[in-house]
Design a protein around this motif. Structure first.
Motif, short mmCIF file in Angstrom:
data_model
loop_
_atom_site.label_atom_id
_atom_site.label_comp_id
_atom_site.label_asym_id
_atom_site.label_seq_id
_atom_site.Cartn_x
_atom_site.Cartn_y
_atom_site.Cartn_z
N MET A 110 0.86 -1.18 0.00
CA MET A 110 0.00 0.00 0.00
C MET A 110 0.90 1.23 0.00
O MET A 110 1.92 1.25 0.68
CB MET A 110 -0.92 -0.01 1.22
CG MET A 110 -1.94 -1.12 1.16
SD MET A 110 -3.16 -1.04 2.48
CE MET A 110 -2.19 -1.57 3.88
N GLN A 161 -8.19 0.61 -3.21
CA GLN A 161 -7.79 1.53 -2.15
C GLN A 161 -8.11 0.91 -0.81
O GLN A 161 -8.97 0.04 -0.70
CB GLN A 161 -8.53 2.87 -2.28
CG GLN A 161 -8.17 3.64 -3.52
CD GLN A 161 -8.92 4.96 -3.60
OE1 GLN A 161 -10.05 5.08 -3.14
NE2 GLN A 161 -8.28 5.95 -4.19
N SER A 162 -7.41 1.37 0.23
CA SER A 162 -7.63 0.88 1.58
C SER A 162 -7.42 2.03 2.55
O SER A 162 -6.55 2.88 2.34
CB SER A 162 -6.67 -0.26 1.90
OG SER A 162 -6.85 -0.71 3.23
N GLN A 163 -8.21 2.01 3.60
CA GLN A 163 -8.02 2.95 4.70
C GLN A 163 -7.90 2.09 5.96
O GLN A 163 -8.89 1.68 6.54
CB GLN A 163 -9.18 3.93 4.81
CG GLN A 163 -8.94 5.02 5.83
CD GLN A 163 -10.03 6.07 5.82
OE1 GLN A 163 -11.13 5.86 5.32
NE2 GLN A 163 -9.72 7.22 6.37
N PRO A 164 -6.66 1.75 6.35
CA PRO A 164 -6.44 0.80 7.45
C PRO A 164 -7.13 1.15 8.76
O PRO A 164 -7.49 0.26 9.52
CB PRO A 164 -4.93 0.79 7.61
CG PRO A 164 -4.40 1.21 6.27
CD PRO A 164 -5.42 2.18 5.75
N ILE A 222 -6.14 7.45 2.98
CA ILE A 222 -6.56 6.43 2.02
C ILE A 222 -5.34 6.07 1.18
O ILE A 222 -4.68 6.95 0.61
CB ILE A 222 -7.72 6.92 1.14
CG1 ILE A 222 -8.94 7.18 2.03
CG2 ILE A 222 -8.02 5.91 0.04
CD1 ILE A 222 -10.11 7.80 1.30
N VAL A 239 -3.70 0.35 -3.04
CA VAL A 239 -3.24 -1.03 -2.91
C VAL A 239 -2.68 -1.46 -4.26
O VAL A 239 -3.33 -1.28 -5.29
CB VAL A 239 -4.39 -1.96 -2.47
CG1 VAL A 239 -3.89 -3.39 -2.33
CG2 VAL A 239 -5.03 -1.47 -1.18
#
Length: 79
Positions: A37, A61-64, A70, A73
């Motif tokens: 990421m 996309q990822s928002q851990p 954001i 990935v």
């Protein structure tokens, strides 16, 4: 395999050192794919472009966590 972070000191940047570390790590792994990421803003987009040049592709996309940015990935074959 998920790659967490590769960092090199400023004097080693733009020397290919990070790529050599990356490739050496993947060379000893058996997983078929590696993911990471990256912040789209990192290095004004230069970090994302670097990973693209190494063969990574965006897959989402990822928002851990709610407090985190954001992230993009990315994935590529490990060998």
């Amino acid at each position: 395999m998920a790659l967490k972070e590769i960092g090199v000191r400023p004097t080693w940047r733009k020397t290919g050192t990070a790529r050599r570390i990356h490739d050496a790590l993947l060379a000893i792994r058996d997983e078929p794919y590696v993911t990471l990421m990256v912040s789209p803003a990192a290095g004004d987009g230069k970090v994302h472009a670097l990973y693209e040049s190494w063969g990574y592709e965006d897959i989402g996309q990822s928002q851990p966590s709610p407090a985190s940015a954001i992230l993009t990935v990315m994935i590529r074959a490990s060998h």
